[in-house]
Enzyme design. Structure first.
Site, PDB file in Angstrom:
ATOM      1  N   SER A   8      53.473  56.174 -13.895  1.00  0.00           N
ATOM      2  CA  SER A   8      54.592  55.391 -13.381  1.00  0.00           C
ATOM      3  C   SER A   8      55.323  56.173 -12.303  1.00  0.00           C
ATOM      4  O   SER A   8      55.907  57.223 -12.574  1.00  0.00           O
ATOM      5  CB  SER A   8      55.565  55.043 -14.506  1.00  0.00           C
ATOM      6  OG  SER A   8      56.752  54.534 -13.930  1.00  0.00           O
ATOM      7  N   HIS A  33      51.381  52.563 -11.657  1.00  0.00           N
ATOM      8  CA  HIS A  33      52.334  51.652 -12.289  1.00  0.00           C
ATOM      9  C   HIS A  33      53.644  51.699 -11.489  1.00  0.00           C
ATOM     10  O   HIS A  33      54.201  52.771 -11.256  1.00  0.00           O
ATOM     11  CB  HIS A  33      52.567  52.094 -13.738  1.00  0.00           C
ATOM     12  CG  HIS A  33      53.426  51.166 -14.537  1.00  0.00           C
ATOM     13  ND1 HIS A  33      52.940  50.014 -15.125  1.00  0.00           N
ATOM     14  CD2 HIS A  33      54.748  51.214 -14.846  1.00  0.00           C
ATOM     15  CE1 HIS A  33      53.920  49.402 -15.769  1.00  0.00           C
ATOM     16  NE2 HIS A  33      55.034  50.111 -15.603  1.00  0.00           N
ATOM     17  N   ASP A  35      57.516  50.163 -11.223  1.00  0.00           N
ATOM     18  CA  ASP A  35      58.575  49.498 -11.986  1.00  0.00           C
ATOM     19  C   ASP A  35      59.637  48.924 -11.068  1.00  0.00           C
ATOM     20  O   ASP A  35      60.402  49.661 -10.447  1.00  0.00           O
ATOM     21  CB  ASP A  35      59.225  50.509 -12.936  1.00  0.00           C
ATOM     22  CG  ASP A  35      58.277  50.910 -14.045  1.00  0.00           C
ATOM     23  OD1 ASP A  35      57.849  50.030 -14.806  1.00  0.00           O
ATOM     24  OD2 ASP A  35      57.968  52.118 -14.148  1.00  0.00           O
ATOM     25  N   MET A  37      63.058  46.906 -10.787  1.00  0.00           N
ATOM     26  CA  MET A  37      64.234  46.559 -11.622  1.00  0.00           C
ATOM     27  C   MET A  37      65.337  45.963 -10.749  1.00  0.00           C
ATOM     28  O   MET A  37      65.584  46.466  -9.651  1.00  0.00           O
ATOM     29  CB  MET A  37      64.774  47.826 -12.288  1.00  0.00           C
ATOM     30  CG  MET A  37      63.744  48.580 -13.092  1.00  0.00           C
ATOM     31  SD  MET A  37      64.491  50.048 -13.820  1.00  0.00           S
ATOM     32  CE  MET A  37      63.024  50.826 -14.521  1.00  0.00           C
ATOM     33  N   HIS A  66      55.141  46.059 -12.440  1.00  0.00           N
ATOM     34  CA  HIS A  66      55.863  45.616 -13.635  1.00  0.00           C
ATOM     35  C   HIS A  66      57.236  45.110 -13.194  1.00  0.00           C
ATOM     36  O   HIS A  66      58.093  45.898 -12.804  1.00  0.00           O
ATOM     37  CB  HIS A  66      55.964  46.835 -14.585  1.00  0.00           C
ATOM     38  CG  HIS A  66      56.834  46.629 -15.786  1.00  0.00           C
ATOM     39  ND1 HIS A  66      57.224  47.667 -16.613  1.00  0.00           N
ATOM     40  CD2 HIS A  66      57.387  45.510 -16.325  1.00  0.00           C
ATOM     41  CE1 HIS A  66      57.975  47.214 -17.591  1.00  0.00           C
ATOM     42  NE2 HIS A  66      58.093  45.906 -17.448  1.00  0.00           N
ATOM     43  N   MET A  68      60.754  43.888 -13.798  1.00  0.00           N
ATOM     44  CA  MET A  68      61.883  43.787 -14.730  1.00  0.00           C
ATOM     45  C   MET A  68      63.004  43.075 -13.991  1.00  0.00           C
ATOM     46  O   MET A  68      64.054  43.660 -13.667  1.00  0.00           O
ATOM     47  CB  MET A  68      62.293  45.190 -15.196  1.00  0.00           C
ATOM     48  CG  MET A  68      61.347  45.752 -16.235  1.00  0.00           C
ATOM     49  SD  MET A  68      61.464  47.545 -16.386  1.00  0.00           S
ATOM     50  CE  MET A  68      60.347  48.007 -15.079  1.00  0.00           C
ATOM     51  N   MET A 137      56.250  46.923 -24.388  1.00  0.00           N
ATOM     52  CA  MET A 137      57.261  47.954 -24.145  1.00  0.00           C
ATOM     53  C   MET A 137      57.450  48.771 -25.418  1.00  0.00           C
ATOM     54  O   MET A 137      57.741  48.227 -26.481  1.00  0.00           O
ATOM     55  CB  MET A 137      58.603  47.319 -23.745  1.00  0.00           C
ATOM     56  CG  MET A 137      58.647  46.689 -22.363  1.00  0.00           C
ATOM     57  SD  MET A 137      58.014  47.707 -21.014  1.00  0.00           S
ATOM     58  CE  MET A 137      59.031  49.177 -21.116  1.00  0.00           C
ATOM     59  N   ASP A 175      53.859  50.892 -22.590  1.00  0.00           N
ATOM     60  CA  ASP A 175      54.737  51.467 -21.563  1.00  0.00           C
ATOM     61  C   ASP A 175      56.015  52.031 -22.183  1.00  0.00           C
ATOM     62  O   ASP A 175      56.818  51.284 -22.725  1.00  0.00           O
ATOM     63  CB  ASP A 175      55.076  50.352 -20.555  1.00  0.00           C
ATOM     64  CG  ASP A 175      55.877  50.840 -19.372  1.00  0.00           C
ATOM     65  OD1 ASP A 175      56.090  52.058 -19.221  1.00  0.00           O
ATOM     66  OD2 ASP A 175      56.298  49.974 -18.571  1.00  0.00           O
TER      67      ASP A 175
HETATM   68  C1  DX5 Z   1      60.686  51.704 -18.244  1.00  0.00           C
HETATM   69  C2  DX5 Z   1      59.508  51.558 -17.351  1.00  0.00           C
HETATM   70  C3  DX5 Z   1      58.448  52.559 -17.565  1.00  0.00           C
HETATM   71  C4  DX5 Z   1      58.853  53.979 -17.337  1.00  0.00           C
HETATM   72  C5  DX5 Z   1      58.080  54.794 -18.338  1.00  0.00           C
HETATM   73  O1  DX5 Z   1      61.514  50.605 -18.107  1.00  0.00           O
HETATM   74  O2  DX5 Z   1      58.913  50.277 -17.517  1.00  0.00           O
HETATM   75  O3  DX5 Z   1      57.276  52.256 -16.819  1.00  0.00           O
HETATM   76  O4  DX5 Z   1      58.614  54.456 -16.038  1.00  0.00           O
HETATM   77  O5  DX5 Z   1      58.557  56.067 -18.267  1.00  0.00           O
HETATM   78  P1  DX5 Z   1      58.248  57.164 -19.372  1.00  0.00           P
HETATM   79  O6  DX5 Z   1      56.756  57.348 -19.413  1.00  0.00           O
HETATM   80  O7  DX5 Z   1      58.959  58.373 -18.809  1.00  0.00           O
HETATM   81  O8  DX5 Z   1      58.825  56.693 -20.668  1.00  0.00           O
HETATM   82 ZN    ZN Z   2      56.902  49.925 -16.573  1.00  0.00          ZN
END
Ligand code: DX5
Ligand code: ZN
Length: 216
Positions: A8, A33, A35, A37, A66, A68, A137, A175
């Site tokens: 990620s 990956h 993220d 947000m 991903h 969010m 998650m 994840d």
């Molecule tokens: C959290 C994200 C993850 C995050 C995981 O909301 O969706 O993808 O980057 O990070 P780690 O591996 O540090 O928990």
């Molecule tokens: Zn993620």
């Protein structure tokens, strides 16, 4: 069992993203990956299309995006244009999920649904074979570096049973809070893809860490 790793970039060094992208290119990782947000669906804001476009120019592996964000269906074609290969949306954020999945596929991307830690597997019963991936998650979404939620093993087993019972090819992705200590158990429970942010990017030797995550 596929034993794939998706680092990620949320935990990457944004002052030198190129170096981290090249590291992932040169590693045994399978996907990037990313993220996204929006500060509404989750209590944090990360990055959007311009960063994904920049990553796409250098990445030699598929981009697993991903979302969010609320109402992710608003931006399906924009994420395709930005370079997404796999697009995952939260069950909790999309009212007409069946249509959203169909639209993602129509754009030529792999489609996935993400479940928050409190959302039961059985909400996917009528859609499971339409999905290329289910992302579970294993922390509450919004931040990297959080502690893994142990009930995830239980959810992986239930999801695996649902996939096998329906004879479909859906991948199971996990994840949040993935470490070298829990990766073997997660793959054994039925996970195909593990996302890892903090474990990879806080490591002194991220390439070796990625290797250890997939073949401990
Ligand atoms: C959290 C994200 C993850 C995050 C995981 O909301 O969706 O993808 O980057 O990070 P780690 O591996 O540090 O928990
Ligand atoms: Zn993620």
């Amino acid at each position: 069992m596929n034993k794939m790793i998706a680092p990620s970039l949320l935990s990457a060094d944004f002052t030198n993203l190129k170096a981290d992208i090249e590291m992932v290119n040169n590693s045994q990782a399978h996907w990037f990956h990313l993220d996204v947000m929006d500060g509404v669906f989750v209590p944090n804001i990360s990055f959007g299309m311009p960063v994904i476009k920049a990553v796409k120019k250098l990445a030699t592996k598929p981009l697993d995006v991903h979302l969010m964000i609320v109402q992710p269906e608003r931006f399906i074609s924009d994420f395709k244009k930005a370079g997404a290969d796999i697009l995952t949306v939260h069950y909790e954020a999309s009212t007409h999920l069946h249509r959203t999945i169909a639209e993602i596929k129509k754009e030529g991307m792999k489609a996935g649904v993400v479940l928050n830690p409190h959302t039961p597997i059985n909400v996917l019963v009528d859609i499971i074979c339409d999905l290329d991936v289910v992302l579970l998650m294993s922390v509450n979404p919004g931040f990297g570096g959080q502690k893994f939620i142990e009930n995830t093993y239980n959810k992986i087993s239930k999801l695996k049973n649902l996939i096998v019972k329906n004879n479909c090819n859906t991948l199971i992705e996990v994840d949040g809070g993935v470490t070298i200590e829990n990766s073997t158990k997660l793959f054994e429970a039925g996970a195909d893809v593990l996302v890892a942010g903090n474990t990879v990017f806080s490591s002194d030797n991220p390439i070796l860490t990625i290797q250890k995550l997939s073949t401990p």
